[in-house]
Design a protein around this motif. Structure first.
Motif, PDB file in Angstrom:
ATOM      1  N   GLY A  13       0.795  -1.230   0.000  1.00  0.00           N
ATOM      2  CA  GLY A  13       0.000   0.000   0.000  1.00  0.00           C
ATOM      3  C   GLY A  13       0.826   1.277   0.000  1.00  0.00           C
ATOM      4  N   LYS A  14       2.103   1.175  -0.362  1.00  0.00           N
ATOM      5  CA  LYS A  14       2.980   2.353  -0.351  1.00  0.00           C
ATOM      6  C   LYS A  14       2.420   3.452  -1.243  1.00  0.00           C
ATOM      7  CE  LYS A  14       6.469  -0.208  -1.859  1.00  0.00           C
ATOM      8  NZ  LYS A  14       5.894  -1.574  -1.779  1.00  0.00           N
ATOM      9  N   THR A  15       2.111   3.083  -2.492  1.00  0.00           N
ATOM     10  CA  THR A  15       1.627   4.085  -3.443  1.00  0.00           C
ATOM     11  C   THR A  15       0.289   4.655  -2.997  1.00  0.00           C
ATOM     12  OG1 THR A  15       2.750   2.877  -5.190  1.00  0.00           O
ATOM     13  CG2 THR A  15       1.140   4.502  -5.876  1.00  0.00           C
ATOM     14  N   ALA A  16      -0.609   3.770  -2.565  1.00  0.00           N
ATOM     15  CA  ALA A  16      -1.949   4.223  -2.168  1.00  0.00           C
ATOM     16  C   ALA A  16      -1.855   5.260  -1.048  1.00  0.00           C
ATOM     17  CB  ALA A  16      -2.788   3.015  -1.732  1.00  0.00           C
ATOM     18  N   GLY A 108      12.634   7.890   7.262  1.00  0.00           N
ATOM     19  CA  GLY A 108      12.482   6.491   6.860  1.00  0.00           C
ATOM     20  C   GLY A 108      11.080   6.008   7.177  1.00  0.00           C
ATOM     21  N   VAL A 109      10.327   5.662   6.130  1.00  0.00           N
ATOM     22  CA  VAL A 109       8.940   5.234   6.321  1.00  0.00           C
ATOM     23  C   VAL A 109       8.807   3.794   5.850  1.00  0.00           C
ATOM     24  CG1 VAL A 109       6.533   5.651   5.707  1.00  0.00           C
ATOM     25  CG2 VAL A 109       8.114   7.586   5.899  1.00  0.00           C
ATOM     26  N   CYS A 110       8.324   2.944   6.736  1.00  0.00           N
ATOM     27  CA  CYS A 110       8.119   1.547   6.386  1.00  0.00           C
ATOM     28  C   CYS A 110       6.620   1.311   6.304  1.00  0.00           C
ATOM     29  CB  CYS A 110       8.750   0.709   7.492  1.00  0.00           C
ATOM     30  SG  CYS A 110       8.181  -0.955   7.532  1.00  0.00           S
ATOM     31  N   VAL A 111       6.148   0.801   5.170  1.00  0.00           N
ATOM     32  CA  VAL A 111       4.713   0.535   5.014  1.00  0.00           C
ATOM     33  C   VAL A 111       4.497  -0.964   5.108  1.00  0.00           C
ATOM     34  CG1 VAL A 111       2.714   0.735   3.486  1.00  0.00           C
ATOM     35  CG2 VAL A 111       4.412   2.571   3.568  1.00  0.00           C
ATOM     36  N   ILE A 112       3.620  -1.380   5.989  1.00  0.00           N
ATOM     37  CA  ILE A 112       3.497  -2.803   6.258  1.00  0.00           C
ATOM     38  C   ILE A 112       2.015  -3.191   6.345  1.00  0.00           C
ATOM     39  CG2 ILE A 112       3.992  -2.354   8.703  1.00  0.00           C
ATOM     40  CD1 ILE A 112       5.536  -5.000   8.745  1.00  0.00           C
ATOM     41  N   ILE A 133       9.085   5.829  10.932  1.00  0.00           N
ATOM     42  CA  ILE A 133       7.632   5.716  10.960  1.00  0.00           C
ATOM     43  C   ILE A 133       7.225   4.373  10.388  1.00  0.00           C
ATOM     44  CG2 ILE A 133       5.500   6.668   9.970  1.00  0.00           C
ATOM     45  CD1 ILE A 133       6.803   9.326  10.088  1.00  0.00           C
ATOM     46  N   ALA A 134       6.332   3.694  11.071  1.00  0.00           N
ATOM     47  CA  ALA A 134       5.764   2.467  10.513  1.00  0.00           C
ATOM     48  C   ALA A 134       4.306   2.762  10.190  1.00  0.00           C
ATOM     49  CB  ALA A 134       5.872   1.328  11.511  1.00  0.00           C
ATOM     50  N   VAL A 135       3.965   2.639   8.916  1.00  0.00           N
ATOM     51  CA  VAL A 135       2.582   2.851   8.503  1.00  0.00           C
ATOM     52  C   VAL A 135       1.933   1.475   8.345  1.00  0.00           C
ATOM     53  CG1 VAL A 135       1.073   3.746   6.697  1.00  0.00           C
ATOM     54  CG2 VAL A 135       3.172   4.973   7.271  1.00  0.00           C
ATOM     55  N   ILE A 136       0.879   1.225   9.099  1.00  0.00           N
ATOM     56  CA  ILE A 136       0.180  -0.064   8.990  1.00  0.00           C
ATOM     57  C   ILE A 136      -1.035   0.125   8.086  1.00  0.00           C
ATOM     58  CG2 ILE A 136      -0.963  -1.928  10.240  1.00  0.00           C
ATOM     59  CD1 ILE A 136       0.441  -1.036  12.750  1.00  0.00           C
ATOM     60  N   THR A 137      -1.101  -0.656   7.017  1.00  0.00           N
ATOM     61  CA  THR A 137      -2.229  -0.545   6.083  1.00  0.00           C
ATOM     62  C   THR A 137      -3.161  -1.752   6.195  1.00  0.00           C
ATOM     63  OG1 THR A 137      -0.883  -1.634   4.417  1.00  0.00           O
ATOM     64  CG2 THR A 137      -0.961   0.775   4.345  1.00  0.00           C
ATOM     65  N   LYS A 138      -4.304  -1.630   5.557  1.00  0.00           N
ATOM     66  CA  LYS A 138      -5.294  -2.715   5.402  1.00  0.00           C
ATOM     67  C   LYS A 138      -5.863  -3.212   6.719  1.00  0.00           C
ATOM     68  CE  LYS A 138      -2.986  -3.881   1.124  1.00  0.00           C
ATOM     69  NZ  LYS A 138      -2.675  -4.831   0.078  1.00  0.00           N
ATOM     70  N   GLY A 139      -5.799  -2.394   7.734  1.00  0.00           N
ATOM     71  CA  GLY A 139      -6.429  -2.735   9.014  1.00  0.00           C
ATOM     72  C   GLY A 139      -7.924  -2.938   8.861  1.00  0.00           C
ATOM     73  N   ASP A 140      -8.495  -2.391   7.786  1.00  0.00           N
ATOM     74  CA  ASP A 140      -9.939  -2.552   7.562  1.00  0.00           C
ATOM     75  C   ASP A 140     -10.315  -4.008   7.284  1.00  0.00           C
ATOM     76  OD1 ASP A 140      -8.360  -1.910   5.187  1.00  0.00           O
ATOM     77  OD2 ASP A 140     -10.207  -2.091   4.039  1.00  0.00           O
ATOM     78  N   MET A 141      -9.325  -4.848   6.988  1.00  0.00           N
ATOM     79  CA  MET A 141      -9.660  -6.225   6.621  1.00  0.00           C
ATOM     80  C   MET A 141      -9.516  -7.225   7.762  1.00  0.00           C
ATOM     81  SD  MET A 141      -7.954  -6.175   2.877  1.00  0.00           S
ATOM     82  CE  MET A 141      -8.597  -7.778   2.416  1.00  0.00           C
ATOM     83  N   ILE A 142      -9.101  -6.770   8.944  1.00  0.00           N
ATOM     84  CA  ILE A 142      -8.931  -7.712  10.054  1.00  0.00           C
ATOM     85  C   ILE A 142      -9.659  -7.214  11.300  1.00  0.00           C
ATOM     86  CG2 ILE A 142      -6.740  -8.679   9.241  1.00  0.00           C
ATOM     87  CD1 ILE A 142      -5.298  -6.811  11.131  1.00  0.00           C
ATOM     88  N   SER A 143      -9.720  -8.076  12.311  1.00  0.00           N
ATOM     89  CA  SER A 143     -10.440  -7.708  13.531  1.00  0.00           C
ATOM     90  C   SER A 143      -9.629  -6.696  14.337  1.00  0.00           C
ATOM     91  CB  SER A 143     -10.699  -8.951  14.377  1.00  0.00           C
ATOM     92  OG  SER A 143      -9.467  -9.517  14.797  1.00  0.00           O
ATOM     93  N   GLN A 144     -10.324  -6.010  15.225  1.00  0.00           N
ATOM     94  CA  GLN A 144      -9.656  -5.006  16.066  1.00  0.00           C
ATOM     95  C   GLN A 144      -8.541  -5.659  16.893  1.00  0.00           C
ATOM     96  OE1 GLN A 144     -11.834  -3.437  19.448  1.00  0.00           O
ATOM     97  NE2 GLN A 144     -11.164  -1.362  18.989  1.00  0.00           N
ATOM     98  N   ALA A 145      -8.799  -6.864  17.406  1.00  0.00           N
ATOM     99  CA  ALA A 145      -7.794  -7.548  18.228  1.00  0.00           C
ATOM    100  C   ALA A 145      -6.539  -7.821  17.415  1.00  0.00           C
ATOM    101  CB  ALA A 145      -8.372  -8.859  18.764  1.00  0.00           C
ATOM    102  N   GLU A 146      -6.710  -8.304  16.180  1.00  0.00           N
ATOM    103  CA  GLU A 146      -5.543  -8.583  15.331  1.00  0.00           C
ATOM    104  C   GLU A 146      -4.765  -7.296  15.046  1.00  0.00           C
ATOM    105  OE1 GLU A 146      -6.470 -11.984  12.202  1.00  0.00           O
ATOM    106  OE2 GLU A 146      -8.249 -10.836  12.688  1.00  0.00           O
ATOM    107  N   ARG A 147      -5.496  -6.210  14.850  1.00  0.00           N
ATOM    108  CA  ARG A 147      -4.830  -4.924  14.606  1.00  0.00           C
ATOM    109  C   ARG A 147      -3.983  -4.504  15.802  1.00  0.00           C
ATOM    110  NH1 ARG A 147      -9.018  -0.795  13.930  1.00  0.00           N
ATOM    111  NH2 ARG A 147     -10.423  -2.527  13.682  1.00  0.00           N
ATOM    112  N   GLU A 148      -4.546  -4.702  16.978  1.00  0.00           N
ATOM    113  CA  GLU A 148      -3.823  -4.281  18.187  1.00  0.00           C
ATOM    114  C   GLU A 148      -2.569  -5.124  18.405  1.00  0.00           C
ATOM    115  OE1 GLU A 148      -7.791  -2.426  20.312  1.00  0.00           O
ATOM    116  OE2 GLU A 148      -6.895  -4.212  21.191  1.00  0.00           O
TER     117      GLU A 148
END
Ligand SMILES: Nc1nc2c(ncn2[C@@H]2O[C@H](COP(=O)(O)OP(=O)(O)OP(=O)(O)O)[C@@H](O)[C@H]2O)c(=O)[nH]1
Ligand SMILES: Nc1ncnc2c1ncn2[C@@H]1O[C@H](COP(=O)(O)OP(=O)(O)OP(=O)(O)O)[C@@H](O)[C@H]1O
Ligand SMILES: [Mg+2]
Ligand SMILES: [Mg+2]
Ligand SMILES: [Zn+2]
Ligand SMILES: [Zn+2]
Lengths: 233, 258
Positions: A13-16, A108-112, A133-148
């Motif tokens: 999701g770097k480009t997005a 330095g930005v890491c997209v994961i 900076i760590a940018v976490i993407t696609k959190g919309d596709m998993i549960s809140q617990a998994e995101r945490e």
């Protein structure tokens, strides 16, 4: 010139995320130029050009894309200068989990990608552990617990980074990334250094040997049991 | 202590201002979110989960006790005010149920003793039991949902609870709702189910990505809700029969008692 180096696994999701962040910079009258470094193919150039950002693509072919990016930093900065840009954004392919392309004074930005599972942060190596900076993407596709849990794992690997939970589709979190880009330090190339030294890559395979039998290999060789030898003169 | 949250309206999918400009939701209130598929229900509660500050599609803004929440409050899981049961039906994380729950307990600053309590609670909501050493990814949709419900109820125990379509996985929805909506919480329930919709105090009606109106549950609706519950119980008893391999060839509507 401020230099923002964005690394991350393919499709994370770097480009997005960048499209949203750079658009918001543009709305504030701040200019950026983008360099996309990939190995064999990319159509990211078109995506950035669509929002009116000068873009250049470099393909590293059979070379590690991070090495390739580093050799070309000076030219990239000159080019961004010619475009009157305040920010040079380098999106790298990040295929090689041993290299990290960040320099000391770049941002330095890491997209994961959060859907890649909570063990991913432990696997990706220096491009996460040396990021600002760590940018976490696609959190919309998993549960809140998994995101945490994912967030916690990132902080285990890199306790000092700032974590931004972003959504490449909706743009959520991307303004925060834009804020960090604005706050990043100036770089001057003369004394600029890499944060993480590039890995061992001095063997016959590196220079094109294709035979697999042990007797053909020279250089620094490491066996699966951890034993390391130097073969050659 | 969270006494109320405020949703300040943004824009719908066409980029027009949402008809509802502001919604206040108070402590202890159960709020419904209804609307056709794709109308933006999940997006609305997503905005609340992130305590959005005009930084999502909708440009909505969420206030807590009339104030903008701090960055720390929005991001640190130990301070999180919101627990969310999202619409996702499956876990993607590659680990065992026990490991997953103890990691999550650690993130939320909860005791690792919670783990067994979560599994036991989940097993009251689903059919075939879940075990600690099961891999998360092999759980069925219903088992995953049940585990998510129990995890939200025990480990993520927060003053604001968001629930996205609890009715869709064949788990015991009334029990699940009861487990999630503790006393004095703000609860929002996204639902397509009239039985659940009428159990709420008020409901937001979504249309084309925007909050179209807010409807209060009338007295007449509340008494209808009791009838609907009976019909629902009847349907559930039929469901259990079918599940257990029984044959239903005739039903007696008189059994419903309405
Ligand atoms: N659901 C969801 N999808 C996303 C998100 N961010 C990006 N995507 C999707 O993920 C896919 C890959 O995104 P890109 O931005 O092209 O990823 P990238 O890291 O730039 O990929 P490469 O440059 O090819 O390495 C696209 O289809 C995006 O729409 C997100 O937060 N949520
Ligand atoms: N205010 C908005 N502006 C722009 N896009 C929106 C807005 N609200 C929702 N959307 C988009 O509309 C799509 C459907 O929204 P959402 O998933 O929230 O619908 P839903 O009501 O939960 O549907 P379902 O009942 O199927 O779960 C999503 O892709 C979302 O990003
Ligand atoms: Mg890209
Ligand atoms: Mg939905
Ligand atoms: Zn490399
Ligand atoms: Zn080599």
């Amino acid at each position: 010139m401020k230099m923002i180096i964005v690394a991350g696994t393919p499709g994370s999701g770097k480009t997005a995320v960048l499209i949203h962040a750079l658009r918001s910079l543009k709305e504030r009258g701040l200019n950026s130029s983008v360099i996309k470094i990939d190995c064999l193919y990319t159509d990211d150039g078109k995506k950035f050009e669509k929002i009116g950002i000068p873009t250049k693509v470099g393909l590293s072919m059979d070379m590690c894309p991070d090495h390739y990016a580093i050799y070309n930093i000076e030219d990239m900065i000159d080019w961004a200068d010619e475009n009157d840009s305040e920010y040079l954004i380098v999106e790298t392919a990040g295929l090689c989990h041993r290299c990290a392309p960040y320099t000391v004074n770049s941002l330095g930005v890491c997209v994961i990608d959060a859907t890649s599972g909570p063990n991913t942060p432990l696997k990706v190596g220096p491009f996460l552990s040396t990021a600002d900076i760590a940018v976490i993407t696609k959190g919309d596709m998993i549960s809140q617990a998994e995101r945490e849990i994912f967030r916690e794992r990132i902080l285990e690997v890199n306790p000092n980074c700032k974590v931004i939970e972003a959504n490449g589709l909706s743009g959520q979190g991307c303004i925060e990334l834009a804020e960090e880009i604005v706050k990043s330090p100036e770089v001057s190339l003369d004394e600029e250094k890499l944060r993480h030294s590039a890995p061992l890559a001095v063997c016959t395979l590196c220079v094109g040997e294709t035979k697999v039998n042990k007797k053909h290999h020279r250089g620094i060789l490491r066996r699966i049991d951890g034993f390391q030898t130097y073969e050659g003169e | 202590m969270i006494d109320k949250i405020t949703i300040i309206g943004g824009y719908n999918k066409q980029g027009e201002k949402e008809p509802v400009e502001k919604v206040f939701i108070n402590r202890g209130e159960i709020f419904g979110v209804v609307g056709p598929t794709g109308s933006g229900k999940s997006s609305l509660i997503g905005d609340i989960e992130q305590l959005a500050q005009e930084d999502t599609f909708s440009k909505r803004k969420i206030l807590v006790n009339d104030e903008e929440p701090s960055y720390e409050d929005r991001t640190n899981p130990r301070k999180k005010m919101v627990a969310q049961l999202s619409q996702n039906m499956n876990f993607l994380a590659d680990m065992s149920v026990g490991d997953f729950l103890s990691l999550h307990a650690k993130c939320r600053g909860a005791s690792s003793k919670c783990v067994n309590a979560v599994v036991n609670l989940a097993n009251t909501l689903t059919g075939e039991p879940i075990k600690n050493d099961h891999e998360l990814t092999i759980l069925s949709g219903g088992q995953s949902r049940a585990l998510m419900v129990a995890d939200v109820a025990i480990i993520s125990d927060s003053p604001i609870v968001l629930i996205d379509e609890i009715e869709n996985a064949g788990i015991r929805k009334h029990d699940a709702l009861k487990v999630l909506s503790g006393h004095g919480k703000i609860v929002m329930v996204v639902t397509h189910d009239p039985v659940l919709a009428l159990m709420t105090d008020r409901r937001i009606v979504m249309k084309s990505g925007g909050m179209d109106k807010v409807v209060g549950t009338s007295e007449a609706e509340k008494s209808l809700s009791k009838k609907l519950n009976k019909i629902d119980e009847f349907m559930l008893s039929l469901r259990d029969k079918v599940r257990n391999g029984d044959v239903i060839e005739d039903i007696e509507l008189g059994d419903v008692g309405i």
